[in-house]
Design a protein around this motif. Structure first.
Motif, PDB file in Angstrom:
ATOM      1  N   GLY A  73       0.483  -1.410  -0.213  1.00 51.66           N
ATOM      2  CA  GLY A  73      -0.232  -0.268  -0.314  1.00 51.66           C
ATOM      3  C   GLY A  73       1.046   0.956  -0.151  1.00 51.66           C
ATOM      4  N   ASN A  74       1.838   0.938   1.075  1.00 53.70           N
ATOM      5  CA  ASN A  74       2.538   2.284   0.768  1.00 53.70           C
ATOM      6  C   ASN A  74       3.437   2.747  -0.490  1.00 53.70           C
ATOM      7  OD1 ASN A  74       2.519   2.343   3.440  1.00 53.70           O
ATOM      8  ND2 ASN A  74       4.390   1.799   4.084  1.00 53.70           N
TER       9      ASN A  74
ATOM     10  N   ARG B 237       0.618   3.886  -3.202  1.00 53.90           N
ATOM     11  CA  ARG B 237       0.298   5.081  -3.039  1.00 53.90           C
ATOM     12  C   ARG B 237       1.121   6.372  -3.172  1.00 53.90           C
ATOM     13  NH1 ARG B 237      -1.837   2.976   1.668  1.00 53.90           N
ATOM     14  NH2 ARG B 237       0.358   3.670   3.003  1.00 53.90           N
TER      15      ARG B 237
ATOM     16  N   SER C 138       1.559   6.255  -7.106  1.00 58.16           N
ATOM     17  CA  SER C 138       0.454   7.260  -8.011  1.00 58.16           C
ATOM     18  C   SER C 138       0.944   8.432  -7.911  1.00 58.16           C
ATOM     19  CB  SER C 138      -0.741   6.642  -6.865  1.00 58.16           C
ATOM     20  OG  SER C 138      -1.159   4.891  -7.258  1.00 58.16           O
TER      21      SER C 138
ATOM     22  N   LYS D 184       1.047   8.456   4.137  1.00 58.65           N
ATOM     23  CA  LYS D 184       0.189   9.086   4.231  1.00 58.65           C
ATOM     24  C   LYS D 184      -0.396  10.178   3.134  1.00 58.65           C
ATOM     25  CE  LYS D 184      -0.009   7.304   8.515  1.00 58.65           C
ATOM     26  NZ  LYS D 184      -0.226   7.239   9.888  1.00 58.65           N
ATOM     27  N   ILE D 185      -1.953  10.020   2.725  1.00 58.74           N
ATOM     28  CA  ILE D 185      -2.009  10.693   1.659  1.00 58.74           C
ATOM     29  C   ILE D 185      -2.015  12.092   2.090  1.00 58.74           C
ATOM     30  CG2 ILE D 185      -4.547  11.841   0.499  1.00 58.74           C
ATOM     31  CD1 ILE D 185      -3.472   9.344  -0.527  1.00 58.74           C
TER      32      ILE D 185
ATOM     33  N   GLN E  20      -6.980   9.118  -5.603  1.00 61.46           N
ATOM     34  CA  GLN E  20      -5.443   8.302  -5.228  1.00 61.46           C
ATOM     35  C   GLN E  20      -5.950   8.001  -7.482  1.00 61.46           C
ATOM     36  OE1 GLN E  20      -2.757   6.385  -3.837  1.00 61.46           O
ATOM     37  NE2 GLN E  20      -2.637   7.808  -3.798  1.00 61.46           N
TER      38      GLN E  20
ATOM     39  N   ALA F 282      -3.720   5.475  -9.333  1.00 65.88           N
ATOM     40  CA  ALA F 282      -3.208   4.319  -8.408  1.00 65.88           C
ATOM     41  C   ALA F 282      -3.551   2.341  -9.469  1.00 65.88           C
ATOM     42  CB  ALA F 282      -4.647   4.115  -7.205  1.00 65.88           C
TER      43      ALA F 282
END
Length: 249
Positions: free
Chosen positions: A134-135, A138, A141, A172-173, A197, A200
C-alpha cells in the motif's frame, strides 16, 4: 675446582646460553609479528581507501532535460542522446533503492547531463503484502500526478528522503500532498489527484506489466542497454560510470 664444581659450572653456562637463545628468539618473533602487523594494517588501510573511493558519491551537477512519459516512466537525456540506455526499476518503499539513490543517484543524473546516457526511471511496486504494498502504490501513484520532469525529480527525492520504516504504514495522503508543495509541484489538480489516488489503477497495471515483461526479480534493478547490471557495480559510482561510459563507445 673439583669435577662436581666443573660440571655444575658447565650446566649453568648451558642454561645461561639457552636462556639467551630463547630471549633472542622471542625478540625475533616480536619483530616479525610487528612487521607483519604493520603490513596487514597498511593492506587493510589501502583496501578501505580503495573501497571508499569506489563508493564515494559524485557531487551533483546539472540536470538533463527530464520528461514524464505517457506510461509513467520518466526519461532524462540531453537532446539527441538515445543510447546507451540506463533503465532504473525502483520501488519508493524499497530500502535498498533508497540506499542506491543516496550512493549513485547523482552519478545517474550526471551521466545524463553529460550526454553519456539516457536514463529512464520506472517506479514499480515489488511488494505483495501490506503495509509495504500500500505504501508503495500510494507513493508511486502520487508521483504520477506530477507532470513536469524537474518537479517529478524533486518529488522523487522527497519520497526517498521520507521513506517509511520497513513494515510500518506510511506515505500517508496528507504527507504526499504536502511534499508536493515542498517539491514546487504546480500541476493543476495535483492535490485532488493524490487525495483520490486517481493514478493508482494505472500505476498497478504498469507495475505488473513491467515486472512481467522485464522479468524483474527485485528492486532495485538497473539495466544497461537491456541487460541487468551487477548491483556491486551499480552501487560503486566509479565502476558505474566506467561501465556506462564504455557502453557509449
Amino acid at each position: 675446582m673439583g669435577k662436581g664444581d666443573r660440571e655444575k659450572s658447565a650446566r649453568e653456562k648451558i642454561r645461561e646460553q639457552q636462556a639467551a637463545d630463547r630471549a633472542r628468539e622471542q625478540r625475533r618473533k616480536v619483530l616479525t609479528y610487528v612487521s607483519v602487523g604493520v603490513v596487514a594494517v597498511a593492506a587493510v588501510g589501502l583496501g578501505w581507501w580503495y573501497t571508499a573511493s569506489q563508493s564515494a558519491s559524485e557531487a551533483a551537477g546539472d540536470t538533463a532535460p527530464t520528461t514524464v512519459q505517457a506510461d509513467g516512466s520518466v526519461a532524462m537525456a540531453k537532446e539527441g542522446v538515445v543510447a546507451p540506455v540506463v533503465d532504473i526499476y525502483e520501488d519508493f518503499q524499497c530500502p535498498v533503492c533508497k540506499q542506491l539513490e543516496e550512493i549513485s543517484g547523482s552519478t545517474f543524473r550526471n551521466l545524463a547531463a553529460e550526454g553519456k546516457a539516457k536514463v529512464v526511471y520506472h517506479p514499480i511496486t515489488i511488494f505483495g503484502d501490506d503495509p509495504m504494498k500500500g505504501n508503495s502504490v500510494r507513493a508511486a501513484s502520487a508521483a504520477r500526478c506530477v507532470a513536469d520532469g524537474k518537479q517529478w525529480l524533486a518529488y522523487h527525492d522527497l519520497l526517498y528522503k521520507n521513506q517509511p520504516t520497513e513494515g510500518t504504514e506510511g506515505f500517508k495522503i496528507d504527507q504526499l500532498v504536502g511534499w508536493g508543495k515542498d517539491a514546487g509541484v504546480t500541476a493543476p489538480g495535483f492535490d485532488t489527484c493524490v487525495t483520490q489516488q486517481q493514478k493508482a489503477a494505472a500505476q498497478t497495471a504498469f507495475s505488473d506489466k513491467t515486472i512481467k515483461a522485464q522479468k524483474i526479480q527485485g528492486t532495485p534493478t538497473v539495466k544497461l542497454n537491456g541487460k541487468d547490471m551487477d548491483l556491486g557495480v551499480v552501487s560503486k559510482p566509479t565502476q558505474l560510470r566506467d561501465a556506462v561510459t564504455k557502453a557509449a563507445k
